[in-house]
Structure formats: C-alpha cells, structure tokens
Motif scaffolding. Structure first.
Motif, PDB file in Angstrom:
ATOM      1  N   PRO A   7       0.810  -1.235   0.000  1.00  0.00           N
ATOM      2  CA  PRO A   7       0.000   0.000   0.000  1.00  0.00           C
ATOM      3  C   PRO A   7       0.836   1.275   0.000  1.00  0.00           C
ATOM      4  CG  PRO A   7      -0.522  -1.393   1.920  1.00  0.00           C
ATOM      5  CD  PRO A   7       0.613  -2.041   1.222  1.00  0.00           C
ATOM      6  N   HIS A   8       2.135   1.160   0.303  1.00  0.00           N
ATOM      7  CA  HIS A   8       2.992   2.349   0.337  1.00  0.00           C
ATOM      8  C   HIS A   8       3.857   2.455  -0.914  1.00  0.00           C
ATOM      9  CE1 HIS A   8       1.830   3.269   4.454  1.00  0.00           C
ATOM     10  NE2 HIS A   8       1.825   1.949   4.629  1.00  0.00           N
ATOM     11  N   GLY A   9       3.554   1.649  -1.918  1.00  0.00           N
ATOM     12  CA  GLY A   9       4.263   1.765  -3.189  1.00  0.00           C
ATOM     13  C   GLY A   9       5.668   1.179  -3.177  1.00  0.00           C
ATOM     14  N   LEU A  10       5.946   0.297  -2.245  1.00  0.00           N
ATOM     15  CA  LEU A  10       7.285  -0.320  -2.192  1.00  0.00           C
ATOM     16  C   LEU A  10       7.567  -1.058  -3.504  1.00  0.00           C
ATOM     17  CD1 LEU A  10       9.803  -1.065  -0.476  1.00  0.00           C
ATOM     18  CD2 LEU A  10       8.544  -3.091   0.290  1.00  0.00           C
ATOM     19  N   THR A  11       8.737  -0.824  -4.070  1.00  0.00           N
ATOM     20  CA  THR A  11       9.116  -1.530  -5.301  1.00  0.00           C
ATOM     21  C   THR A  11      10.031  -2.703  -4.965  1.00  0.00           C
ATOM     22  OG1 THR A  11      11.095  -0.197  -5.641  1.00  0.00           O
ATOM     23  CG2 THR A  11       9.041   0.635  -6.620  1.00  0.00           C
ATOM     24  N   LEU A  12      10.098  -3.638  -5.888  1.00  0.00           N
ATOM     25  CA  LEU A  12      10.980  -4.791  -5.686  1.00  0.00           C
ATOM     26  C   LEU A  12      12.433  -4.355  -5.568  1.00  0.00           C
ATOM     27  CD1 LEU A  12       9.332  -7.196  -8.295  1.00  0.00           C
ATOM     28  CD2 LEU A  12       9.296  -7.467  -5.790  1.00  0.00           C
ATOM     29  N   GLU A  13      12.814  -3.360  -6.347  1.00  0.00           N
ATOM     30  CA  GLU A  13      14.212  -2.916  -6.288  1.00  0.00           C
ATOM     31  C   GLU A  13      14.542  -2.282  -4.945  1.00  0.00           C
ATOM     32  OE1 GLU A  13      13.397  -1.112 -10.107  1.00  0.00           O
ATOM     33  OE2 GLU A  13      15.534  -1.397 -10.569  1.00  0.00           O
ATOM     34  N   LYS A  14      13.627  -1.470  -4.437  1.00  0.00           N
ATOM     35  CA  LYS A  14      13.890  -0.856  -3.134  1.00  0.00           C
ATOM     36  C   LYS A  14      13.939  -1.922  -2.038  1.00  0.00           C
ATOM     37  CE  LYS A  14      12.918   3.272  -2.221  1.00  0.00           C
ATOM     38  NZ  LYS A  14      12.403   4.603  -1.910  1.00  0.00           N
ATOM     39  N   LEU A  15      13.003  -2.848  -2.108  1.00  0.00           N
ATOM     40  CA  LEU A  15      12.997  -3.957  -1.148  1.00  0.00           C
ATOM     41  C   LEU A  15      14.346  -4.671  -1.154  1.00  0.00           C
ATOM     42  CD1 LEU A  15      11.111  -5.991   0.599  1.00  0.00           C
ATOM     43  CD2 LEU A  15      11.016  -7.289  -1.508  1.00  0.00           C
ATOM     44  N   SER A  16      14.831  -4.932  -2.356  1.00  0.00           N
ATOM     45  CA  SER A  16      16.088  -5.654  -2.488  1.00  0.00           C
ATOM     46  C   SER A  16      17.266  -4.834  -1.962  1.00  0.00           C
ATOM     47  CB  SER A  16      16.292  -6.031  -3.957  1.00  0.00           C
ATOM     48  OG  SER A  16      17.539  -6.648  -4.110  1.00  0.00           O
ATOM     49  N   ASN A  17      17.273  -3.545  -2.269  1.00  0.00           N
ATOM     50  CA  ASN A  17      18.368  -2.710  -1.766  1.00  0.00           C
ATOM     51  C   ASN A  17      18.383  -2.665  -0.243  1.00  0.00           C
ATOM     52  OD1 ASN A  17      19.368  -2.118  -4.285  1.00  0.00           O
ATOM     53  ND2 ASN A  17      18.173  -0.241  -4.499  1.00  0.00           N
ATOM     54  N   LEU A  18      17.203  -2.582   0.353  1.00  0.00           N
ATOM     55  CA  LEU A  18      17.124  -2.479   1.815  1.00  0.00           C
ATOM     56  C   LEU A  18      17.467  -3.792   2.507  1.00  0.00           C
ATOM     57  CD1 LEU A  18      13.919  -0.280   2.076  1.00  0.00           C
ATOM     58  CD2 LEU A  18      16.214   0.346   2.886  1.00  0.00           C
ATOM     59  N   TRP A  19      17.210  -4.893   1.817  1.00  0.00           N
ATOM     60  CA  TRP A  19      17.431  -6.194   2.467  1.00  0.00           C
ATOM     61  C   TRP A  19      18.697  -6.905   2.008  1.00  0.00           C
ATOM     62  CZ3 TRP A  19      16.104  -8.235   6.805  1.00  0.00           C
ATOM     63  CH2 TRP A  19      14.891  -7.894   7.413  1.00  0.00           C
ATOM     64  N   SER A  20      19.358  -6.405   0.966  1.00  0.00           N
ATOM     65  CA  SER A  20      20.584  -7.095   0.527  1.00  0.00           C
ATOM     66  C   SER A  20      21.765  -6.136   0.408  1.00  0.00           C
ATOM     67  CB  SER A  20      20.347  -7.811  -0.808  1.00  0.00           C
ATOM     68  OG  SER A  20      19.329  -8.780  -0.658  1.00  0.00           O
ATOM     69  N   ARG A  21      21.612  -5.103  -0.417  1.00  0.00           N
ATOM     70  CA  ARG A  21      22.749  -4.200  -0.601  1.00  0.00           C
ATOM     71  C   ARG A  21      23.111  -3.488   0.709  1.00  0.00           C
ATOM     72  NH1 ARG A  21      21.994   0.934  -4.372  1.00  0.00           N
ATOM     73  NH2 ARG A  21      20.934   1.627  -2.473  1.00  0.00           N
ATOM     74  N   GLY A  22      22.097  -2.890   1.361  1.00  0.00           N
ATOM     75  CA  GLY A  22      22.339  -2.115   2.589  1.00  0.00           C
ATOM     76  C   GLY A  22      23.045  -2.924   3.673  1.00  0.00           C
ATOM     77  N   PRO A  23      22.490  -4.070   4.037  1.00  0.00           N
ATOM     78  CA  PRO A  23      23.165  -4.862   5.073  1.00  0.00           C
ATOM     79  C   PRO A  23      24.535  -5.380   4.644  1.00  0.00           C
ATOM     80  CG  PRO A  23      21.101  -5.922   4.354  1.00  0.00           C
ATOM     81  CD  PRO A  23      21.135  -4.562   3.731  1.00  0.00           C
ATOM     82  N   ALA A  24      24.707  -5.681   3.361  1.00  0.00           N
ATOM     83  CA  ALA A  24      26.028  -6.149   2.902  1.00  0.00           C
ATOM     84  C   ALA A  24      27.061  -5.045   3.075  1.00  0.00           C
ATOM     85  CB  ALA A  24      25.961  -6.585   1.436  1.00  0.00           C
ATOM     86  N   LYS A  25      26.640  -3.811   2.794  1.00  0.00           N
ATOM     87  CA  LYS A  25      27.587  -2.698   2.959  1.00  0.00           C
ATOM     88  C   LYS A  25      27.904  -2.482   4.434  1.00  0.00           C
ATOM     89  CE  LYS A  25      27.257  -0.413  -1.385  1.00  0.00           C
ATOM     90  NZ  LYS A  25      26.912   0.744  -2.219  1.00  0.00           N
ATOM     91  N   LEU A  26      26.907  -2.577   5.299  1.00  0.00           N
ATOM     92  CA  LEU A  26      27.152  -2.407   6.737  1.00  0.00           C
ATOM     93  C   LEU A  26      28.178  -3.433   7.230  1.00  0.00           C
ATOM     94  CD1 LEU A  26      26.336  -1.065   9.495  1.00  0.00           C
ATOM     95  CD2 LEU A  26      24.732  -2.976   9.757  1.00  0.00           C
TER      96      LEU A  26
END
Ligand SMILES: NC(=O)NC(NC(N)=O)C(=O)[O-]
Ligand SMILES: [Zn+2]
Ligand SMILES: [Zn+2]
Length: 479
Positions: A376-395
């Motif tokens: 309902p908030h317009g979440l895209t698959l790419e954003k979901l993926s960045n938040l759950w894979s790229r972001g934590p990998a960088k941390l």
C-alpha cells in the motif's frame, strides 16, 4: 558434498522474467558455476532445457533476487540454545529467503566480547549452519577502554561492535553509560573501528528517569503501559550518540568508522537528527525493522506480549511516517531484530507487558511481511532488495562478495512469488525453535520458492537440503 544442495549440480542456469540486478529488473538467464554468478544474459524467453549440456531451471515469472541479508538476529547459541540456536535459526532463514545472517553478541552465554569468546561462537556454529553467518562483537563496560581486547576481537573477524545505551534485558551484557560513550567510544572503540573500517552498532535508547516507575500503578496488560514507559527513549540517546559520531566525519579521528543506529522506531525527532548528521558528513547509518513497518500500537490487543520489543512499536501515524522515510531513501537497511525466547518468557497467560521478555520472533517472515506491509505504500521490488541485501552487505563490509546479483559474486539468491499469498496457520511450518510470533494468523504475500546459498539450493518448496553447509563470515584481518 551432494547433500548440501537439493539440486546437486555445480553448473546451471536460472531463467526468470524478473531478475533483480543493480541495473534494473530484467528478463534474463543467470549462469551459476561453482558457487558464483558467472554471467547474467538478458533474454526474453527461457532457453531450452539445456545450454551446451548445462541444465536450465526455468522459474518463469517468479522474482530472482539477491538473497536477503539479515544483519540483526539473536541466535542465542551457545548458552541459550533453548531460546533459538544455529540449526533452527538458519533453517528459518533459508525458508524465508535469507541467505546470510549477522548474529548479535548477546543473548548467547557467554556474550561475544573477546577474541576467545568469538572463537567459542565459531566452534559452536560449526556444522550447524544452513546459511552463511557472521558475528558482531560486543562493546561493554568491561572491554570499552581496553584497546587490546577490542583489537583482538576485530582481528579475529568480528564484523563490527555492538553496544547498548539502556539495559539490554540480559545481565551479562551491561549497558555502556554516558561516560563510556563520551570517553571510551571516542578514545578507544571508534579509533579501533576506524583502523579496521568497521561499524559501531548501537541500541540507541535511554531510560528516562522516573518514567518507568510512574507506570507501576497502571495496568501491565495494556500495551499503552509499555509504550508510555518509553515515550522519547530514542531521541535523547541518538542526540548523545551523534555528538560522539562527529569524529567519523572526514578528517575526524575516527574517519573510516561508521556509527549505525539499529532498529529505529521513532519517526519524528530522531529522523530529523539523523538526517542532519548525514548531511553534515558524519558516517552514520540507520535501520528499521519489519515489525515497525507492519504493526502499530493501535492494533495491539491487551495482554498480547508477542508484540513487546524495545524500542516499542509506536502509533499508526508513526508507522506511516516510517514508510514515508522508506520512500525518501532515509533508511540504509532493514533487519528483523529476531530476538525470540522460550514462549513462557513472553508470559502469554498473564499478558504482563512490563515483565514479559522484550523481543519479537520474525526471521522466517521478514521478506513476505515487508513486502505485504509495503504494497500500500508503493514499495518496489528494487527498493525492497536494496534495503534487504545491498544495505546490510555494505554495513557488514561483505558487499564485494554478497548483496547484489553480479558476475563474480556469490550466487546467494531467493526465488519468490510476490503475487502469491499464504496464511501462517497451523498447516504452515515455522522453523523457529518457538512458534510464538505476532505474524501468526496473518495472510502474507510473497511465497518463497527456492533459496540458494553460494550456488546450493538449500531450500525449495518446503524442503531443506539434508546437510548444513553454511559458512561463517569472518572479516578479513587488516594485517
Ligand atoms: N536482548 C535482546 O535481544 N534485546 C533485543 N530486544 C528487543 N529489541 O526488544 C534488542 O535488540 O534490543
Ligand atoms: Zn536492541
Ligand atoms: Zn536486537
């Protein structure tokens, strides 16, 4: 080694019309060989069953995405394996499309606060892991001023350090107080972390004097009693922490270190302060958790302690603001903060929020729960993926090998169907050690079809590989 995978072949292709790559969502075949992504070739239709004798798995319209990396889980082993454990925790991760975890230094006994204790963790994890697992070290008063201990802990491979600015709920992991933060963070922890280029993770909440005791006359079964016991618990802590984090700015004496605020719940002043710090060039980052995006205090029933965590789940208005912040790319990553306990510690009978264990059990559900709450908030698959894979990998500083689908990186992949829903009912298998979770009974979108760790199908359609072949993820020593 065949038992590591439900598809015991080294070299194969995955085809899907929705492959999430750093360059966008494409219809492509992904070639995997010897645990790595070898090539990603755009093509509109699935190739035949084989290419030059190499088998092709046709996943059709399912999403093929980097596996999730959950950088905030409490696996609680050794010492409290009756709370969770490496076997059940990593099986739940695999069933949920999570291919790497980073384990918190507490709720295990002993806690991970020295090189020796990290080695104990590593020994205890051996041959139990269904997915890859790294470890945060603990920063506590006992080691906060001891450069040698911190240096050895990082040299042994801790991916960073974690501390609490309020009581952790566990006596053997004491909080770091104002003095530790102002003196020892600045003099010891941050400079050592800077040398290694690793983050300091902080549970940034402070107990406000008098607030908790003012709750004693209130009904402990009401969620509001818990919520009102920590009204502005995050702001004060974050202000104090950001002051110390100034040293991470370019030219500062902790340049190279990063200060990471875990599980942000407050969507008001805390967000403004963190935004400002980022704009000033401080190396700070922030995560929120699925439960803050999925639930609000408006819908938590009396006595329903499954929802108790710290910082607390706040109002519906606050939840909406968190989604706005997600949409503004404010958050660097999402995490589960999976912190389960034996069910009786949640006091399900009494429903006493003030005495129940604080921590939510959720690891297996974070992908569908984030997606379902995000639609309902317009979440895209790419954003979901960045938040759950790229972001934590960088941390965790593992982005060179994980966190995106690119040739040369580990073939850590989740194949899932965002359009297909399922109900977490008695027919649904929860792999967590304890089944109590606020997601029970919910209908979620996003069925996990397969989970692949370094090219091995560790989970497919309800089944796990018979042998756990996950690896420990150790930070590379600087020397
Ligand atoms: N000891 C814990 O596991 N605490 C955790 N508990 C929560 N979040 O309620 C945490 O991350 O602070
Ligand atoms: Zn915490
Ligand atoms: Zn936690």
């Amino acid at each position: 080694l065949d038992r590591c995978s439900l598809l015991p072949i080294d070299h194969f292709f995955l085809f899907s019309k929705r492959v999430i790559t750093p360059a966008g969502i494409i219809s492509a075949s992904v070639e995997i060989d010897n645990g790595k992504v070898v090539s990603i070739l755009e093509r509109q239709e699935a190739p035949s069953k084989e290419i030059n004798g190499v088998p092709v798995m046709d996943y059709g319209n399912a999403v093929v995405m980097p596996g999730l990396i959950d950088a905030h889980v409490h696996l609680n082993e050794p010492g409290r394996e009756e709370w969770e454990g490496f076997v059940t925790g990593t099986m739940a991760a695999a069933a949920g499309g999570v291919t790497s975890l980073v384990d918190m230094p507490l709720n295990s006994f002993p806690t991970t606060t020295s090189s020796e204790l990290l080695k104990l963790k590593l020994a205890s994890a051996a041959e139990k892991l269904m997915v890859d697992v790294g470890f945060w070290g603990g920063l506590v008063p006992e080691n906060a001023a001891n450069l040698t201990i911190l240096d050895e802990l990082l040299d042994t491979g801790a991916l960073g350090l974690k501390s609490f600015m309020c009581p952790s709920g566990i006596n053997d992991f004491p909080m770091t107080t104002g003095q530790h933060i102002q003196v020892f963070f600045q003099e010891a922890a941050l400079p050592v972390l800077a040398k290694y280029g690793r983050p300091l993770l902080v549970h940034a909440e402070k107990e406000q004097p008098g607030v908790k005791s003012s709750q004693v006359d209130k009904d402990p079964r009401l969620y509001s009693t818990h919520l009102e016991s920590r009204p502005n618990s995050e702001q004060e802590a974050i202000r104090e922490l950001l002051d110390v984090a100034k040293d991470t700015a370019p030219g500062g004496k902790a340049e190279g270190a990063r200060v990471h605020i875990v599980h942000l719940s407050d969507a008001d002043e805390s967000i403004q302060m963190i935004k400002k710090a980022k704009a000033q060039g401080l190396n700070v980052s922030v995560e929120t958790c699925t439960h803050y995006l999925a639930f609000s205090s408006d819908n938590i029933g009396d006595g329903d302690t499954r929802y108790k965590c710290a910082p607390p789940i706040r109002s519906e208005l606050n939840r909406k603001k968190l989604w706005s912040a997600v949409n503004d790319d404010f958050f660097d990553l999402l995490s589960s903060d999976h912190s389960p306990s034996p069910s009786d510690m949640k006091l399900p009978e009494e429903g006493d929020f003030m005495r129940a264990w604080g921590g939510i059990s959720s690891l297996q559900f974070v992908l569908p729960a984030t997606w379902t709450a995000g639609i309902p908030h317009g979440l895209t698959l790419e954003k979901l993926s960045n938040l759950w894979s790229r972001g934590p990998a960088k941390l965790a500083n593992i982005y060179s090998s994980k966190g995106s689908l690119e040739p040369g990186k580990d073939a850590d992949i989740v194949v899932w169907d965002p359009e297909s829903s399922f109900v977490i009912d008695e027919n649904y298998t929860i792999f967590h050690k304890h089944k109590l979770t606020p997601y029970a009974g919910q209908t979620l979108y996003g069925r996990v079809i397969a989970t692949i760790v370094r090219g091995q199908h560790v989970y497919q359609e309800g089944h796990h590989a018979t042998q756990p072949c996950g690896k420990v993820l150790l930070a590379k020593s600087t020397s």
